[in-house]
Scaffold this active site. Structure first.
Site, PDB file in Angstrom:
ATOM      1  N   ASN A 145      43.067  46.163  33.847  1.00 53.63           N
ATOM      2  CA  ASN A 145      42.085  47.130  34.338  1.00 53.63           C
ATOM      3  C   ASN A 145      40.753  46.825  33.668  1.00 53.63           C
ATOM      4  OD1 ASN A 145      43.664  49.096  36.083  1.00 53.63           O
ATOM      5  ND2 ASN A 145      44.926  48.942  34.226  1.00 53.63           N
ATOM      6  N   GLU A 146      39.994  45.987  34.322  1.00 50.35           N
ATOM      7  CA  GLU A 146      38.740  45.495  33.769  1.00 50.35           C
ATOM      8  C   GLU A 146      37.672  46.588  33.832  1.00 50.35           C
ATOM      9  OE1 GLU A 146      38.865  43.035  32.115  1.00 50.35           O
ATOM     10  OE2 GLU A 146      39.747  41.270  33.029  1.00 50.35           O
ATOM     11  N   PRO A 147      36.538  46.398  33.134  1.00 48.32           N
ATOM     12  CA  PRO A 147      35.472  47.394  33.170  1.00 48.32           C
ATOM     13  C   PRO A 147      35.150  47.801  34.609  1.00 48.32           C
ATOM     14  CG  PRO A 147      34.931  45.681  31.604  1.00 48.32           C
ATOM     15  CD  PRO A 147      36.220  45.270  32.253  1.00 48.32           C
ATOM     16  N   SER A 171      37.143  49.941  36.228  1.00 45.41           N
ATOM     17  CA  SER A 171      38.360  50.501  36.836  1.00 45.41           C
ATOM     18  C   SER A 171      38.342  52.020  36.672  1.00 45.41           C
ATOM     19  CB  SER A 171      39.614  49.957  36.145  1.00 45.41           C
ATOM     20  OG  SER A 171      39.677  48.572  36.270  1.00 45.41           O
ATOM     21  N   THR A 220      37.487  37.776  30.222  1.00 50.10           N
ATOM     22  CA  THR A 220      38.953  37.672  30.212  1.00 50.10           C
ATOM     23  C   THR A 220      39.387  36.280  30.649  1.00 50.10           C
ATOM     24  OG1 THR A 220      39.138  40.014  30.695  1.00 50.10           O
ATOM     25  CG2 THR A 220      41.058  38.671  31.214  1.00 50.10           C
TER      26      THR A 220
END
Ligand code: F6R
Length: 655
Positions: free
Chosen positions: A162-164, A166, A181
């Site tokens: 859940n990347e920035p 999300s 990432t």
């Protein structure tokens, strides 16, 4: 989670947090909690549903669970697992897939029922992804929901993938990976261009629905993001911060990952240190003075009683008497870190009244010249991290050895090697049979744009880097007989398993140390490198020294850690600061330039797009500016080191 923490939790922290001295102790404590859950459920004839993570963080946890299975009869027969995520697209047989990771580190070693293990499927067709994700959620529900969710945290603050950005309500879905990432994963995939762009991940909401959540974080490279997730606001920019809203969550961290929390970094903001069980020792005073000087943007010797009072440092003022006293003590502590004699003073060039051999303090401080061992994890870390100091040590007449711990082959592009192979082919120096083989390889490279991943190709890539290191050492004046290419085997591991130190690595370090018997060791303490190589190299040194701990010279040795391409020591951590002249900076640049395969197109520049020579210059110049702003002399550049005495690094490097 019960765990030792060295200070009372602070009002700045929004989630319960247990700090353990080492990641091993922390992982064992979490393993005990999981085992207790599994056993309680077994007794009640119920299943235990675990949410699992991959990556380097949970390795110690899985190893301990496997040990408990083997030695303590912990059965996984009633365990159901759901992994957080999987790359997309990827085959489960790919050693980099998370399915493969889970089999290699846990599932293949315990009695879990294979059908009870779930990892999102990286092989479903794009058109079936949404249905697969929905089904994954349904299966979690059908299993009764997750009882115990294990999480790591990425440097973007992600949980799962859940990347920035999300959202809190997000569910299992396909996501695009953040560039940071992907760069962190590039080492595993042999370059960023081979790293998947997508992944399937449980959503934030899926994670928050677990009954209990434990987030693990180890190492100083996680310290800033841990602070942001624990002390900062809840924000989709740092998805781990959503955990603040869960009522059964614990962060379990080691001392290094806790280092940026207010309770460690600036504990005086929490009240009187005595009330927190802390003391105003030399280190704490220095940290507070530097912090205040930077906060007030004033040189240390200009700080006033009002500055101390208004910033919450009344406590320190009360103990020391006045700003004048505190300032002087802080100023001289820093002043005494500066030396142009990193190996100690030459007695033949010492005049009466010269300062003592500061900042060396070990029993061998007065020995001159010294045997000095510089450890460079990759072939270019020595010159990037301490090229100026290296030149100085040689000039001062010390017996300087440089040991390159790993070959660095993984960071040589196929293009660079193909160029070297073409040169050998064209030179006419190769025997006809070899020349033919080289020509075939080059033709394959022309056709496919890549070379095969064979041991031979890796070996040649290592040789390319060896020549670069030899050239750089020549620039620094280090004699080639004193260069040691250890080629530690851990670096060559190519299976899906993460790299780990083995006996052969430790033995190689031991042999080198026993042969050189150094008075001083300079090693890379730069633990932010994306692939963990520096950390493993430092642990190899520690283990090698442990094997020799009975030797008298080990107890007399001093260890100095430098930082490489990834970060710098903060001013309050520095024990030795070696100023460089403009000419020395240029010489260091020439040495770094010798590492041609690492210029411009280096495979692993990390999240920083500057080339290594630029980082080295920016970093050392910035440190000189920092010293100057604190009120010390103005230098062109400074290289900095942190000292460890033998008893400190033999017990456990606090890293
Ligand atoms: C892994 C996962 C990720 C990692 C995180 C930290 O399944 O979902 O969120 O936990 O990227 O990775 P490491 O542990 O390698 O630092």
């Amino acid at each position: 989670m019960t765990g030792p923490s060295t200070a009372a939790p602070s009002r700045f922290e929004h989630v319960p947090l247990a700090v353990f001295p080492t990641s091993t102790e922390a992982a064992h404590a979490v393993a005990r909690d999981i085992a207790a859950l599994i056993r309680t459920r077994q007794a009640a004839k119920r299943t235990a549903v675990l949410g699992l993570a991959t990556g380097s963080t949970p390795l110690g946890l899985y190893a301990e669970l496997v040990r408990m299975h083997r030695e303590e009869g912990l059965s996984f027969a009633n365990v159901v697992t759901f992994n957080l995520d999987e790359y997309y697209p990827i085959q489960p047989s790919n050693p980099r897939s998370y399915r493969h990771f889970m089999q290699a580190h846990l599932f293949d070693h315990v009695d879990i029922v294979p059908a009870n293990t779930h990892v999102p499927d990286g092989t479903v067709a794009m058109s079936g992804v949404d249905a697969h994700c929905r089904e994954y959620e349904e299966r979690i529900q059908a299993a009764g929901g997750i009882d115990f969710q294990i999480l790591g945290i990425g440097r973007t603050g992600h949980i799962g993938f859940n990347e920035p950005g999300s959202q809190r309500r997000s569910r299992t879905r396909m996501v695009t990976l953040d560039s940071l990432t992907r760069r962190d994963a590039a080492g595993d995939f042999g370059g960023e261009e081979n790293t998947p762009r997508h992944a399937l991940t449980m959503g934030v909401r899926t994670i928050l629905e677990a009954r209990r959540v434990v987030l693990l974080a180890w190492g100083q490279h996680k310290a800033e993001i841990v602070r942001a997730a624990v002390e900062g606001p809840v924000t989709p920019q740092i998805t781990a911060s959503f955990l603040q809203e869960h009522d059964q969550v614990h962060f379990v961290v080691d001392a290094a990952a806790a280092g940026a929390l207010t309770r460690y970094r600036t504990p005086w903001l929490l009240g009187s240190l005595a009330d927190l069980g802390l003391e105003w020792d030399r280190g704490m005073k220095r940290r507070a003075i530097i912090w205040l000087s930077q906060l007030r943007k004033k040189a240390i010797l200009k700080l006033t009683d009002d500055d101390y009072n208004e910033a919450g440092l009344q406590d320190l003022l009360r103990i020391e008497g006045s700003a004048y006293e505190v300032n002087l003590a802080g100023f001289y502590q820093l002043q005494h870190t500066i030396t142009g004699w990193p190996g100690g003073r030459d007695p033949g060039r010492t005049k009466p009244g010269d300062a003592p051999a500061r900042p060396l303090r070990g029993p061998s401080a007065g020995v001159f010249p010294k045997r000095i061992l510089v450890l460079s994890p990759h072939p270019d870390d020595d010159v990037i991290g301490m090229g100026g100091t290296l030149c100085r040590l040689v000039e001062h007449g010390h017996e300087v050895h440089v040991a390159y711990q790993v070959s660095g082959a993984n960071a040589v592009s196929d293009d660079a090697l193909a160029r070297a192979l073409r040169f050998v082919g064209d030179s006419g120096l190769a025997q006809p049979a070899e020349a033919e083989r080289l020509a075939a390889l080059c033709a394959a490279h022309d056709a496919e744009g890549s070379l095969p991943e064979t041991a031979e190709v890796q070996h040649w890539k290592g040789l390319v880097r060896r020549q670069e290191a030899l050239a750089a050492a020549r620039v620094c004046g280090v004699s080639s007989e004193r260069l040691h290419f250890l080629d530690l085997p851990f670096y060559r591991a190519t299976t899906g398993k993460r790299r780990q130190l083995g006996d052969a690595d430790r033995a190689a370090m031991r042999e080198l140390l026993a042969a050189v018997q150094p008075h001083l060791i300079y090693a890379a303490g730069d633990l932010d490198d994306p692939h963990g190589t520096h950390r493993l190299c430092l642990h190899a040194l520690r283990d090698g020294l442990k094997l020799l701990s009975a030797e008298a010279w080990v107890r007399d040795a001093e260890l100095w850690l430098y930082r490489g391409a990834w970060s710098e020591w903060s001013a309050d951590a520095i024990d030795m600061a070696v100023p460089l002249s403009p000419q020395e900076v240029l010489r260091r640049r020439r040495a770094i330039f010798c590492h041609e395969t690492q210029k411009d197109m280096a495979l692993f520049l990390g999240d920083d797009r500057r080339e290594f020579w630029q980082r080295s210059e920016d970093r050392s110049r910035r440190l000189a500016e920092t010293y100057n702003a604190l009120g010390l002399a103005e230098y062109e550049a400074i290289e900095a080191f942190k000292r460890y005495a033998p008893d400190e690094f033999l017990s456990d490097l606090p890293l």
